[in-house]
Scaffold this motif. Structure first.
Motif, PDB file in Angstrom:
ATOM      1  N   PHE A  19      26.134   4.151  -4.065  1.00 20.91           N
ATOM      2  CA  PHE A  19      25.465   3.842  -2.807  1.00 20.91           C
ATOM      3  C   PHE A  19      25.686   5.020  -1.852  1.00 20.91           C
ATOM      4  CE2 PHE A  19      25.986  -0.574  -4.337  1.00 20.91           C
ATOM      5  CZ  PHE A  19      24.688  -1.029  -4.161  1.00 20.91           C
ATOM      6  N   ASP A  20      24.832   6.010  -1.953  1.00 19.46           N
ATOM      7  CA  ASP A  20      24.961   7.205  -1.111  1.00 19.46           C
ATOM      8  C   ASP A  20      24.113   7.078   0.143  1.00 19.46           C
ATOM      9  OD1 ASP A  20      26.635   8.458  -2.970  1.00 19.46           O
ATOM     10  OD2 ASP A  20      24.933   9.274  -4.085  1.00 19.46           O
ATOM     11  N   TYR A  21      24.596   7.698   1.238  1.00 16.76           N
ATOM     12  CA  TYR A  21      23.800   7.767   2.462  1.00 16.76           C
ATOM     13  C   TYR A  21      23.975   9.142   3.091  1.00 16.76           C
ATOM     14  CZ  TYR A  21      21.179   6.418   6.527  1.00 16.76           C
ATOM     15  OH  TYR A  21      20.191   6.347   7.472  1.00 16.76           O
ATOM     16  N   ASP A  22      22.859   9.853   3.280  1.00 14.49           N
ATOM     17  CA  ASP A  22      22.866  11.175   3.889  1.00 14.49           C
ATOM     18  C   ASP A  22      22.178  11.120   5.246  1.00 14.49           C
ATOM     19  OD1 ASP A  22      24.057  12.357   1.595  1.00 14.49           O
ATOM     20  OD2 ASP A  22      22.094  12.470   0.617  1.00 14.49           O
ATOM     21  N   THR A  23      22.928  11.395   6.304  1.00 13.88           N
ATOM     22  CA  THR A  23      22.350  11.418   7.641  1.00 13.88           C
ATOM     23  C   THR A  23      21.499  12.674   7.832  1.00 13.88           C
ATOM     24  OG1 THR A  23      24.315  12.518   8.538  1.00 13.88           O
ATOM     25  CG2 THR A  23      24.266  10.105   8.602  1.00 13.88           C
ATOM     26  N   ALA A  24      20.730  12.708   8.907  1.00  9.55           N
ATOM     27  CA  ALA A  24      19.881  13.861   9.220  1.00  9.55           C
ATOM     28  C   ALA A  24      20.410  14.561  10.464  1.00  9.55           C
ATOM     29  CB  ALA A  24      18.444  13.416   9.443  1.00  9.55           C
ATOM     30  N   SER A  25      20.205  15.880  10.527  1.00  6.57           N
ATOM     31  CA  SER A  25      20.755  16.645  11.637  1.00  6.57           C
ATOM     32  C   SER A  25      19.769  17.601  12.283  1.00  6.57           C
ATOM     33  CB  SER A  25      21.973  17.447  11.162  1.00  6.57           C
ATOM     34  OG  SER A  25      21.587  18.350  10.127  1.00  6.57           O
ATOM     35  N   ARG A  26      18.623  17.854  11.634  1.00  5.50           N
ATOM     36  CA  ARG A  26      17.710  18.867  12.172  1.00  5.50           C
ATOM     37  C   ARG A  26      16.292  18.577  11.738  1.00  5.50           C
ATOM     38  NH1 ARG A  26      17.224  23.332   8.155  1.00  5.50           N
ATOM     39  NH2 ARG A  26      18.163  22.574   6.216  1.00  5.50           N
ATOM     40  N   CYS A  27      15.354  19.366  12.240  1.00  8.92           N
ATOM     41  CA  CYS A  27      13.949  19.208  11.869  1.00  8.92           C
ATOM     42  C   CYS A  27      13.606  20.146  10.716  1.00  8.92           C
ATOM     43  CB  CYS A  27      13.041  19.497  13.061  1.00  8.92           C
ATOM     44  SG  CYS A  27      13.176  18.251  14.364  1.00  8.92           S
ATOM     45  N   LYS A  28      12.995  19.577   9.697  1.00  8.48           N
ATOM     46  CA  LYS A  28      12.646  20.339   8.499  1.00  8.48           C
ATOM     47  C   LYS A  28      11.330  19.780   7.992  1.00  8.48           C
ATOM     48  CE  LYS A  28      14.432  21.665   4.004  1.00  8.48           C
ATOM     49  NZ  LYS A  28      15.510  22.531   3.591  1.00  8.48           N
ATOM     50  N   SER A  29      10.240  20.494   8.256  1.00 11.72           N
ATOM     51  CA  SER A  29       8.906  19.951   8.004  1.00 11.72           C
ATOM     52  C   SER A  29       8.487  19.969   6.542  1.00 11.72           C
ATOM     53  CB  SER A  29       7.859  20.701   8.831  1.00 11.72           C
ATOM     54  OG  SER A  29       7.834  22.073   8.482  1.00 11.72           O
ATOM     55  N   SER A  30       9.144  20.786   5.725  1.00 13.26           N
ATOM     56  CA  SER A  30       8.784  20.858   4.304  1.00 13.26           C
ATOM     57  C   SER A  30       9.192  19.565   3.605  1.00 13.26           C
ATOM     58  CB  SER A  30       9.491  22.053   3.656  1.00 13.26           C
ATOM     59  OG  SER A  30       9.201  22.103   2.276  1.00 13.26           O
ATOM     60  N   VAL A  31       8.206  18.859   3.063  1.00 14.51           N
ATOM     61  CA  VAL A  31       8.486  17.560   2.425  1.00 14.51           C
ATOM     62  C   VAL A  31       9.027  17.783   1.012  1.00 14.51           C
ATOM     63  CG1 VAL A  31       7.510  15.357   1.683  1.00 14.51           C
ATOM     64  CG2 VAL A  31       6.661  16.463   3.765  1.00 14.51           C
ATOM     65  N   PRO A  32      10.223  17.291   0.697  1.00 15.11           N
ATOM     66  CA  PRO A  32      10.791  17.467  -0.639  1.00 15.11           C
ATOM     67  C   PRO A  32       9.918  16.814  -1.712  1.00 15.11           C
ATOM     68  CG  PRO A  32      12.447  16.687   0.913  1.00 15.11           C
ATOM     69  CD  PRO A  32      11.123  16.548   1.591  1.00 15.11           C
ATOM     70  N   LYS A  33       9.992  17.363  -2.906  1.00 15.81           N
ATOM     71  CA  LYS A  33       9.147  16.891  -4.003  1.00 15.81           C
ATOM     72  C   LYS A  33       9.357  15.408  -4.296  1.00 15.81           C
ATOM     73  CE  LYS A  33       8.215  19.550  -7.496  1.00 15.81           C
ATOM     74  NZ  LYS A  33       8.339  20.359  -8.749  1.00 15.81           N
ATOM     75  N   GLY A  34      10.606  14.947  -4.284  1.00 18.33           N
ATOM     76  CA  GLY A  34      10.872  13.544  -4.564  1.00 18.33           C
ATOM     77  C   GLY A  34      10.281  12.618  -3.522  1.00 18.33           C
ATOM     78  N   MET A  35      10.232  13.075  -2.279  1.00 17.14           N
ATOM     79  CA  MET A  35       9.631  12.276  -1.215  1.00 17.14           C
ATOM     80  C   MET A  35       8.127  12.157  -1.426  1.00 17.14           C
ATOM     81  SD  MET A  35      10.999  10.734   1.424  1.00 17.14           S
ATOM     82  CE  MET A  35       9.977   9.318   1.806  1.00 17.14           C
ATOM     83  N   ARG A  36       7.497  13.248  -1.845  1.00 16.95           N
ATOM     84  CA  ARG A  36       6.061  13.206  -2.139  1.00 16.95           C
ATOM     85  C   ARG A  36       5.776  12.280  -3.313  1.00 16.95           C
ATOM     86  NH1 ARG A  36       6.446  18.919  -1.593  1.00 16.95           N
ATOM     87  NH2 ARG A  36       6.091  19.157  -3.845  1.00 16.95           N
ATOM     88  N   GLU A  37       6.631  12.355  -4.339  1.00 13.98           N
ATOM     89  CA  GLU A  37       6.454  11.487  -5.509  1.00 13.98           C
ATOM     90  C   GLU A  37       6.627  10.017  -5.126  1.00 13.98           C
ATOM     91  OE1 GLU A  37       5.493  11.939  -8.544  1.00 13.98           O
ATOM     92  OE2 GLU A  37       5.311  14.116  -8.506  1.00 13.98           O
ATOM     93  N   PHE A  38       7.573   9.747  -4.244  1.00 17.62           N
ATOM     94  CA  PHE A  38       7.793   8.374  -3.797  1.00 17.62           C
ATOM     95  C   PHE A  38       6.571   7.858  -3.045  1.00 17.62           C
ATOM     96  CE2 PHE A  38      10.192   5.421  -0.753  1.00 17.62           C
ATOM     97  CZ  PHE A  38      10.216   4.374  -1.662  1.00 17.62           C
ATOM     98  N   GLN A  39       5.984   8.691  -2.202  1.00 20.89           N
ATOM     99  CA  GLN A  39       4.762   8.302  -1.501  1.00 20.89           C
ATOM    100  C   GLN A  39       3.638   8.005  -2.487  1.00 20.89           C
ATOM    101  OE1 GLN A  39       2.740   9.858   2.467  1.00 20.89           O
ATOM    102  NE2 GLN A  39       2.455  11.358   0.841  1.00 20.89           N
ATOM    103  N   HIS A  40       3.496   8.819  -3.535  1.00 20.65           N
ATOM    104  CA  HIS A  40       2.477   8.573  -4.550  1.00 20.65           C
ATOM    105  C   HIS A  40       2.756   7.271  -5.297  1.00 20.65           C
ATOM    106  CE1 HIS A  40       1.731  13.211  -4.706  1.00 20.65           C
ATOM    107  NE2 HIS A  40       1.129  12.627  -3.691  1.00 20.65           N
ATOM    108  N   TRP A  41       4.027   7.012  -5.580  1.00 22.39           N
ATOM    109  CA  TRP A  41       4.409   5.774  -6.277  1.00 22.39           C
ATOM    110  C   TRP A  41       4.033   4.560  -5.437  1.00 22.39           C
ATOM    111  CZ3 TRP A  41       7.724   1.692  -5.318  1.00 22.39           C
ATOM    112  CH2 TRP A  41       8.049   0.887  -6.415  1.00 22.39           C
TER     113      TRP A  41
END
Length: 238
Positions: A52-74
């Protein structure tokens, strides 16, 4: 600050909805529907499951990671609704930002005030949080790298419990607030977050066998929403 975030997000909704239509070519997307839980597949069931991992966010990064794009497609292939977007630069202070700021959260439009949308959202959440055949809690969420969910005043933050109370919607005494903003209360969309391993396709769901393409079209029928459980909410509003 929370009120200003609501206003900013409200202004973005129309733009995001238009962008989604352009991305989808302005046409309806074929929905495969929810099938069997991929977490129970032969390819995954005997593999070690993620923590059960949790990664907080700290900055703005507009490049969408590949896994995030795949999740959106799913989501587009398996779930009713449409995307309201992934990235928006929303910083809360030094070293603190929305998961959207790092392009690791997606808002999926399903409205709790619409019976079909509400059923679809509950099936999706139930699918992500249900146990697999070996008794692993939130099996699909962990294998995908999903670390947070908010919908209809309920939330889950990468733990063995189910959906708990979302702080925006409740008073300190635990009573539900009145006249809630539907977007801030996440009544009109499901907020879904990914940890970095999931966003980078480094979890078991996304790896192997032609990058798990066959699994990505699968989901579970008859999924159920977990019972309420206490959970630690990383931030007040997302």
């Amino acid at each position: 600050m929370a009120t200003e975030r609501v206003k900013r997000f409200g202004r973005l909704r129309a733009t995001v909805a238009l962008a989604a239509l352009l991305v989808l070519g302005g046409s309806a997307v074929a929905i495969a529907g929810l099938g069997h839980n991929p977490a129970n597949s032969k390819r995954l069931i005997n593999k070690p499951i993620e923590n059960f991992d949790y990664d907080t966010a700290s900055r703005c990064k507009s490049s969408v990671p590949k896994g995030m794009r795949e999740f959106q497609h799913w989501l587009g292939r398996n779930v009713r609704g449409e995307t309201w977007g992934i990235y928006r630069c929303e910083k809360w202070g030094p070293g603190s930002a929305s998961l959207h700021a790092e392009s690791r959260a997606i808002d999926w439009h399903l409205d709790a005030r619409n019976s079909k949308d509400k059923r679809a959202a509950k099936r999706l959440i139930g699918l992500l949080l249900e146990k697999d055949r070996k008794g692993n809690d939130a099996a699909l969420a962990r294998r995908m790298g999903v670390q947070g969910i908010i919908f209809n005043c309920r939330s889950w933050w990468s733990n063995a419990g189910g959906m708990g109370k979302y702080s925006y919607c409740y008073k300190p005494n635990g009573k539900r607030k009145k006249n809630l903003d539907p977007t801030a209360a996440h009544k009109d969309h499901v907020h879904l977050e990914m940890n970095w391993k999931g966003a980078r396709e480094r979890t078991s769901f996304w790896r192997g066998g032609k990058r798990g393409k066959a699994l990505r079209g699968a989901a579970a029928a008859g999924a159920h929403e977990h019972a309420d459980a206490a959970s630690v909410e990383p931030v007040a509003d997302r």
